[in-house]
Scaffold this motif. Structure first.
Motif, PDB file in Angstrom:
ATOM      1  N   ILE A  33       0.847  -1.240  -0.073  1.00 38.94           N
ATOM      2  CA  ILE A  33       0.004   0.158   0.040  1.00 38.94           C
ATOM      3  C   ILE A  33       0.918   1.221  -0.072  1.00 38.94           C
ATOM      4  O   ILE A  33       0.434   2.393  -0.087  1.00 38.94           O
ATOM      5  CB  ILE A  33      -0.873   0.187   1.122  1.00 38.94           C
ATOM      6  N   HIS A  34       2.399   1.056   0.071  1.00 39.67           N
ATOM      7  CA  HIS A  34       3.074   2.208  -0.031  1.00 39.67           C
ATOM      8  C   HIS A  34       4.283   1.892  -0.570  1.00 39.67           C
ATOM      9  O   HIS A  34       4.950   0.701  -0.456  1.00 39.67           O
ATOM     10  CB  HIS A  34       3.499   2.616   1.377  1.00 39.67           C
ATOM     11  N   PRO A  35       4.896   2.844  -1.591  1.00 39.65           N
ATOM     12  CA  PRO A  35       6.203   2.566  -2.063  1.00 39.65           C
ATOM     13  C   PRO A  35       7.233   1.883  -1.359  1.00 39.65           C
ATOM     14  O   PRO A  35       8.102   1.025  -1.952  1.00 39.65           O
ATOM     15  CB  PRO A  35       6.611   3.884  -2.863  1.00 39.65           C
ATOM     16  N   SER A  36       7.384   2.329  -0.224  1.00 36.06           N
ATOM     17  CA  SER A  36       8.406   1.681   0.649  1.00 36.06           C
ATOM     18  C   SER A  36       8.266   0.475   1.035  1.00 36.06           C
ATOM     19  O   SER A  36       9.312  -0.030   1.515  1.00 36.06           O
ATOM     20  CB  SER A  36       8.520   2.869   1.872  1.00 36.06           C
ATOM     21  N   GLN A  37       7.211  -0.280   0.944  1.00 30.30           N
ATOM     22  CA  GLN A  37       6.890  -1.646   1.250  1.00 30.30           C
ATOM     23  C   GLN A  37       7.681  -2.482  -0.202  1.00 30.30           C
ATOM     24  O   GLN A  37       7.546  -3.672   0.024  1.00 30.30           O
ATOM     25  CB  GLN A  37       5.551  -1.949   1.347  1.00 30.30           C
ATOM     26  N   ALA A  38       7.620  -2.033  -1.225  1.00 30.52           N
ATOM     27  CA  ALA A  38       8.058  -2.710  -2.458  1.00 30.52           C
ATOM     28  C   ALA A  38       9.485  -3.291  -2.217  1.00 30.52           C
ATOM     29  O   ALA A  38       9.540  -4.704  -2.483  1.00 30.52           O
ATOM     30  CB  ALA A  38       8.069  -1.941  -3.661  1.00 30.52           C
ATOM     31  N   GLY A  39      10.301  -2.840  -1.718  1.00 25.93           N
ATOM     32  CA  GLY A  39      11.795  -3.207  -1.548  1.00 25.93           C
ATOM     33  C   GLY A  39      11.769  -4.429  -0.631  1.00 25.93           C
ATOM     34  O   GLY A  39      12.488  -5.476  -1.057  1.00 25.93           O
ATOM     35  N   PRO A  40      11.209  -4.246   0.457  1.00 26.08           N
ATOM     36  CA  PRO A  40      11.192  -5.537   1.396  1.00 26.08           C
ATOM     37  C   PRO A  40      10.654  -6.738   0.750  1.00 26.08           C
ATOM     38  O   PRO A  40      10.905  -7.893   1.262  1.00 26.08           O
ATOM     39  CB  PRO A  40      10.613  -4.909   2.556  1.00 26.08           C
ATOM     40  N   ILE A  41       9.349  -6.374   0.213  1.00 29.21           N
ATOM     41  CA  ILE A  41       8.708  -7.675  -0.424  1.00 29.21           C
ATOM     42  C   ILE A  41       9.587  -8.310  -1.553  1.00 29.21           C
ATOM     43  O   ILE A  41       9.667  -9.597  -1.640  1.00 29.21           O
ATOM     44  CB  ILE A  41       7.359  -7.085  -1.109  1.00 29.21           C
ATOM     45  N   ARG A  42      10.128  -7.629  -2.427  1.00 28.10           N
ATOM     46  CA  ARG A  42      11.133  -8.148  -3.234  1.00 28.10           C
ATOM     47  C   ARG A  42      12.308  -8.887  -2.609  1.00 28.10           C
ATOM     48  O   ARG A  42      12.664 -10.007  -3.240  1.00 28.10           O
ATOM     49  CB  ARG A  42      11.640  -6.846  -4.031  1.00 28.10           C
ATOM     50  N   ARG A  43      12.846  -8.278  -1.501  1.00 26.10           N
ATOM     51  CA  ARG A  43      13.788  -8.950  -0.905  1.00 26.10           C
ATOM     52  C   ARG A  43      13.335 -10.398  -0.264  1.00 26.10           C
ATOM     53  O   ARG A  43      14.195 -11.307  -0.070  1.00 26.10           O
ATOM     54  CB  ARG A  43      14.707  -8.119  -0.103  1.00 26.10           C
ATOM     55  N   ALA A  44      12.240 -10.377   0.200  1.00 30.13           N
ATOM     56  CA  ALA A  44      11.633 -11.733   0.882  1.00 30.13           C
ATOM     57  C   ALA A  44      11.511 -12.508  -0.113  1.00 30.13           C
ATOM     58  O   ALA A  44      11.490 -13.833   0.343  1.00 30.13           O
ATOM     59  CB  ALA A  44      10.566 -11.166   1.692  1.00 30.13           C
ATOM     60  N   PHE A  45      11.016 -12.320  -1.231  1.00 25.93           N
ATOM     61  CA  PHE A  45      10.809 -13.364  -2.167  1.00 25.93           C
ATOM     62  C   PHE A  45      12.013 -13.943  -3.086  1.00 25.93           C
ATOM     63  O   PHE A  45      12.028 -14.709  -3.958  1.00 25.93           O
ATOM     64  CB  PHE A  45       9.660 -12.746  -3.087  1.00 25.93           C
ATOM     65  N   ARG A  46      13.062 -13.131  -2.787  1.00 26.58           N
ATOM     66  CA  ARG A  46      14.447 -13.509  -3.531  1.00 26.58           C
ATOM     67  C   ARG A  46      15.244 -14.246  -2.573  1.00 26.58           C
ATOM     68  O   ARG A  46      15.484 -13.828  -1.338  1.00 26.58           O
ATOM     69  CB  ARG A  46      15.401 -12.090  -3.947  1.00 26.58           C
ATOM     70  N   PRO A  47      15.519 -15.379  -3.003  1.00 29.82           N
ATOM     71  CA  PRO A  47      16.306 -16.305  -2.051  1.00 29.82           C
ATOM     72  C   PRO A  47      17.708 -15.802  -1.773  1.00 29.82           C
ATOM     73  O   PRO A  47      18.352 -14.840  -2.884  1.00 29.82           O
ATOM     74  CB  PRO A  47      16.537 -17.607  -2.590  1.00 29.82           C
TER      75      PRO A  47
END
Length: 268
Positions: A204-218
């Protein structure tokens, strides 16, 4: 599309480009993010500020409402072909969406129970679940405990939607994390989503995109372990031991999925 899907109010066209730049895909929201008085302006903004249709999803209002009909009338005049249907509950709700790829948003009690039927529809490409609308539909007041963890009913719905999507080999999208400042909590929830089998998580906020990407990247360690395990499996038949751990076919599938998420070549 990648794992970070960012909601953007459709009546804020000034944010469209930034949202798409920060995330893997943007969800232009004609539903809850837009006040009733501003919905017509939001629909006109869709026409005035086109984005890349391959990375854009439009969330339309629930079927059976006047806003849903108006949304579809405008949508037909755009190049967008991926739609998120709010409060999806039955095949009948998708009657006007035959020409679109649909992400069915299961966010009511009826919608969660119908997740399997929705996933079976040909033009449904994925399911997402929503915690707050679900709890509201049950007469509740909060999807989370004071400690921040989901209540049992929300965890049940999350699992139900994931299982329904997985049964039909459709994408499963994890719900939003409302505490924008709590990036650590978001990261932990996104890591659990990735490990559990979700394809993506909404933001819901641009700042959340980075942590989500990192979480899904092994991590490099996880990727290296998967490569080593699959290399070792080449000389084995059936169950074998690797670094003191029993390995069988499911664990090899886990390793291959790790390589897929890391973008590495598969080792068969």
């Amino acid at each position: 599309m990648g794992p970070a899907l960012l909601f953007c109010p459709a009546d804020r066209p000034d944010r469209y480009a930034k949202a798409l730049e920060r995330a893997d895909a943007v969800i232009l929201d004609l539903e809850d993010a837009v006040a009733p008085a501003d919905k017509d302006d939001a629909r006109q903004a869709l026409l005035a500020r086109p984005l890349d249709p391959e990375r854009t999803i439009v969330r339309v209002n629930p079927a059976g409402t006047a806003d849903h009909t108006a949304d579809l009338e405008v949508l037909r005049r755009t190049g967008y072909r991926t739609v998120m249907l709010a409060k999806a509950e039955s095949e009948r709700d998708l009657a006007g969406l035959g020409g679109y790829q649909v992400l069915a948003l299961c966010e009511t009690a009826r919608g969660v129970l119908a997740a399997g039927d929705l996933a079976a529809l040909v033009n449904v490409v994925g399911l997402m679940w929503g915690a707050e609308d679900l709890v509201a539909s049950l007469g509740g007041t909060s999807s989370r405990t004071a400690e921040g963890s989901y209540r049992d009913i929300a965890r049940h719905a999350r699992s139900q939607v994931l299982l329904a999507a997985g049964t039909r080999h459709k994408a499963a999208i994890d719900s939003v994390y409302l505490d924008i400042a709590d990036l650590a909590g978001l990261a932990a929830e996104a890591e659990d989503a990735a490990a559990s089998g979700f394809s993506a998580k909404a933001a819901i906020h641009p700042s959340q995109a980075g942590p989500i990407r990192r979480a899904f990247r092994p991590t490099e360690e996880e990727t290296a372990y998967a490569e080593d395990l699959l290399e070792a499996a080449r000389g084995e038949a059936g169950v074998f031991s690797f670094r003191g751990r029993m390995v069988d076919a499911p664990l090899l599938r886990h390793a291959r999925q790790t390589l897929r998420r890391a973008g590495r070549p598969l080792i068969e």
